[in-house]
Design an enzyme around this catalytic site. Structure first.
Site, PDB file in Angstrom:
ATOM      1  CG  ASP A 183     -13.766  -4.014  -1.640  1.00 52.51           C
ATOM      2  OD1 ASP A 183     -14.897  -4.187  -2.137  1.00 52.51           O
ATOM      3  OD2 ASP A 183     -13.418  -4.512  -0.548  1.00 52.51           O
ATOM      4  NE  ARG A 188      -7.817   0.495   5.546  1.00 54.50           N
ATOM      5  CZ  ARG A 188      -7.763   1.816   5.810  1.00 54.50           C
ATOM      6  NH1 ARG A 188      -8.024   2.259   7.034  1.00 54.50           N
ATOM      7  NH2 ARG A 188      -7.463   2.675   4.859  1.00 54.50           N
ATOM      8  CG  LEU A 189      -5.948  -7.915   8.259  1.00 53.55           C
ATOM      9  CD1 LEU A 189      -6.475  -9.254   8.758  1.00 53.55           C
ATOM     10  CD2 LEU A 189      -4.439  -7.992   8.058  1.00 53.55           C
ATOM     11  CG  ASP A 247      -2.083   0.947   1.101  1.00 56.17           C
ATOM     12  OD1 ASP A 247      -2.416   1.340  -0.033  1.00 56.17           O
ATOM     13  OD2 ASP A 247      -2.659   1.312   2.138  1.00 56.17           O
ATOM     14  CG  LEU A 264       9.752 -16.603  -3.866  1.00 59.91           C
ATOM     15  CD1 LEU A 264       9.785 -16.681  -2.345  1.00 59.91           C
ATOM     16  CD2 LEU A 264      10.012 -15.177  -4.332  1.00 59.91           C
ATOM     17  CG  ASN A 300       1.897   1.605  -5.252  1.00 58.01           C
ATOM     18  OD1 ASN A 300       2.815   1.409  -4.471  1.00 58.01           O
ATOM     19  ND2 ASN A 300       1.397   0.663  -6.040  1.00 58.01           N
ATOM     20  N   GLY A 301      -0.115   5.514  -4.371  1.00 65.21           N
ATOM     21  CA  GLY A 301      -0.740   6.773  -4.751  1.00 65.21           C
ATOM     22  C   GLY A 301      -0.191   7.943  -3.945  1.00 65.21           C
ATOM     23  CD1 TRP A 361       7.222   6.671  -2.710  1.00 68.04           C
ATOM     24  CD2 TRP A 361       6.652   7.000  -4.864  1.00 68.04           C
ATOM     25  NE1 TRP A 361       8.380   6.716  -3.451  1.00 68.04           N
ATOM     26  CE2 TRP A 361       8.070   6.916  -4.769  1.00 68.04           C
ATOM     27  CE3 TRP A 361       6.078   7.198  -6.113  1.00 68.04           C
ATOM     28  CZ2 TRP A 361       8.903   7.026  -5.881  1.00 68.04           C
ATOM     29  CZ3 TRP A 361       6.906   7.318  -7.228  1.00 68.04           C
ATOM     30  CH2 TRP A 361       8.308   7.230  -7.101  1.00 68.04           C
ATOM     31  CB  SER A 379      -8.525  -5.365  -2.991  1.00 67.96           C
ATOM     32  OG  SER A 379      -9.261  -4.171  -3.171  1.00 67.96           O
ATOM     33  NE  ARG A 438      -2.785  -1.470   4.455  1.00 66.26           N
ATOM     34  CZ  ARG A 438      -4.035  -1.585   4.019  1.00 66.26           C
ATOM     35  NH1 ARG A 438      -4.770  -2.599   4.419  1.00 66.26           N
ATOM     36  NH2 ARG A 438      -4.535  -0.700   3.188  1.00 66.26           N
ATOM     37  CG  HIS A 490      -0.420   2.279  -9.365  1.00 65.02           C
ATOM     38  ND1 HIS A 490      -0.592   1.921  -8.045  1.00 65.02           N
ATOM     39  CD2 HIS A 490      -1.541   2.983  -9.707  1.00 65.02           C
ATOM     40  CE1 HIS A 490      -1.762   2.388  -7.610  1.00 65.02           C
ATOM     41  NE2 HIS A 490      -2.348   3.046  -8.598  1.00 65.02           N
TER      42      HIS A 490
HETATM   43  C1  IPE Z   1      -5.363  -2.765  -0.192  1.00 64.57           C
HETATM   44  O1  IPE Z   1      -5.066  -1.408  -0.303  1.00 64.57           O
HETATM   45  C2  IPE Z   1      -5.266  -3.431  -1.520  1.00 64.57           C
HETATM   46  C3  IPE Z   1      -3.943  -3.478  -2.108  1.00 64.57           C
HETATM   47  C4  IPE Z   1      -2.835  -3.005  -1.607  1.00 64.57           C
HETATM   48  C5  IPE Z   1      -3.864  -4.134  -3.380  1.00 64.57           C
HETATM   49  P1  IPE Z   1      -6.213  -0.310  -0.424  1.00 64.57           P
HETATM   50  O2  IPE Z   1      -5.535   0.987  -0.540  1.00 64.57           O
HETATM   51  O3  IPE Z   1      -7.164  -0.683  -1.506  1.00 64.57           O
HETATM   52  O4  IPE Z   1      -6.963  -0.476   0.976  1.00 64.57           O
HETATM   53  P2  IPE Z   1      -7.863   0.542   1.805  1.00 64.57           P
HETATM   54  O5  IPE Z   1      -8.882   1.104   0.862  1.00 64.57           O
HETATM   55  O6  IPE Z   1      -6.953   1.595   2.316  1.00 64.57           O
HETATM   56  O7  IPE Z   1      -8.447  -0.300   2.900  1.00 64.57           O
HETATM   57  C1  IPE Z   2      -1.606   0.214  -3.371  1.00 63.12           C
HETATM   58  O1  IPE Z   2      -1.403   1.581  -3.366  1.00 63.12           O
HETATM   59  C2  IPE Z   2      -1.814  -0.337  -4.763  1.00 63.12           C
HETATM   60  C3  IPE Z   2      -3.217  -0.701  -5.048  1.00 63.12           C
HETATM   61  C4  IPE Z   2      -4.187  -0.726  -4.192  1.00 63.12           C
HETATM   62  C5  IPE Z   2      -3.499  -1.082  -6.406  1.00 63.12           C
HETATM   63  P1  IPE Z   2      -2.622   2.596  -3.377  1.00 63.12           P
HETATM   64  O2  IPE Z   2      -2.997   2.855  -4.792  1.00 63.12           O
HETATM   65  O3  IPE Z   2      -3.716   2.128  -2.508  1.00 63.12           O
HETATM   66  O4  IPE Z   2      -1.923   3.874  -2.769  1.00 63.12           O
HETATM   67  P2  IPE Z   2      -2.519   4.870  -1.685  1.00 63.12           P
HETATM   68  O5  IPE Z   2      -3.001   4.057  -0.528  1.00 63.12           O
HETATM   69  O6  IPE Z   2      -3.624   5.616  -2.372  1.00 63.12           O
HETATM   70  O7  IPE Z   2      -1.366   5.741  -1.349  1.00 63.12           O
HETATM   71 MG    MG Z   3      -4.124   2.371  -0.514  1.00 65.35          MG
END
Ligand code: IPE
Ligand code: IPE
Ligand code: MG
Length: 211
Positions: A61, A159-160, A14, A125, A16-17, A19, A59, A153, A31
């Site tokens: 979601d 959270r999961l 988690d 692996l 990437n956005g 960052w 995910s 994480r 990403h």
């Molecule tokens: C969880 O991250 C899914 C992945 C890292 C692929 P999210 O960014 O989607 O999770 P929430 O929305 O913060 O719970």
């Molecule tokens: C995790 O990074 C990658 C995916 C869920 C695809 P995010 O895209 O959720 O990055 P943040 O949480 O918005 O920084």
């Molecule tokens: Mg995220």
């Protein structure tokens, strides 16, 4: 040298956005940088005694995100699979994608099949990428993976987010503030060292108490 123990480590990749946002870059740049972190992490894993690595890439979601981000991610996954397969093969990695495939774009489904077939005989692996993954869905479908030893994480959330709920029943949880694109061998080594410093009791008594 790879250690003899064989851990199953799972990572919610988690951040990437955020960052990217902090650098004034579009989310997709985060990403892309995240894909580099995947390569570094995969290559560092065997020497840390990790036999299986399960990475949460998308995910069920995450379909709620803007169509443009979703499309960019799907293209990135397909490109990752195509460009990384030779390296995975060379390193003996056996790749498997877990999650639903019926909602993925056809070129990605094809790239997944090709990468899985190409690496099927890997004896090193065991790498699982979770794409269109939901633990609740997987439990309902009876698709259960090996127990997770260590769940990491990145990105600061604790959270999961519907990842490996069943398999993490006794997982050690490790949350770090590091955004996923900044993750690498040093962070992975620190997480594994933290894991080894813990005592897993599985409901029993501490060894010190039990004698
Ligand atoms: C969880 O991250 C899914 C992945 C890292 C692929 P999210 O960014 O989607 O999770 P929430 O929305 O913060 O719970
Ligand atoms: C995790 O990074 C990658 C995916 C869920 C695809 P995010 O895209 O959720 O990055 P943040 O949480 O918005 O920084
Ligand atoms: Mg995220």
């Amino acid at each position: 040298m790879p250690q003899s123990s064989s851990l199953h480590v799972a990572i919610v990749m988690d951040g990437n956005g955020r960052w990217a946002g902090r650098r004034g870059l579009p989310r997709v740049a985060g990403h892309r940088a995240g894909a580099e972190a995947v390569r570094r992490t995969v290559e560092a894993a065997p020497d840390l005694g990790i036999g299986a690595l399960t990475l949460y890439a998308f995910s069920a979601d995450n379909w709620k995100r803007p169509a443009s981000e979703v499309a960019a991610l799907m293209r990135l996954f397909a490109r990752y699979l195509r460009t990384e397969t030779p390296r995975l093969l060379k390193n003996g990695v056996r790749l498997e994608v877990v999650g639903r495939r019926d909602r993925l774009p056809a070129p990605l489904v094809a790239a997944i099949g090709a990468a899985e077939r190409a690496t099927a005989r890997g004896t090193g692996l065991r790498l699982r990428l979770a794409v269109d993954y939901s633990a609740r869905w997987a439990i309902g479908a009876g698709v259960v993976l090996p127990d997770v030893d260590l769940l990491i994480r990145t990105g600061g959330e604790r959270r999961l987010s519907d990842f490996l709920l069943w398999e993490s029943a006794y997982a050690e949880l490790h949350f770090v503030e590091t955004m996923w694109p900044d993750f690498g061998p040093a962070e992975l080594a620190a997480a594994v060292a933290d894991f080894h410093a813990r005592e897993r009791r599985f409901g029993g008594l501490s060894e010190a108490v039990a004698g």
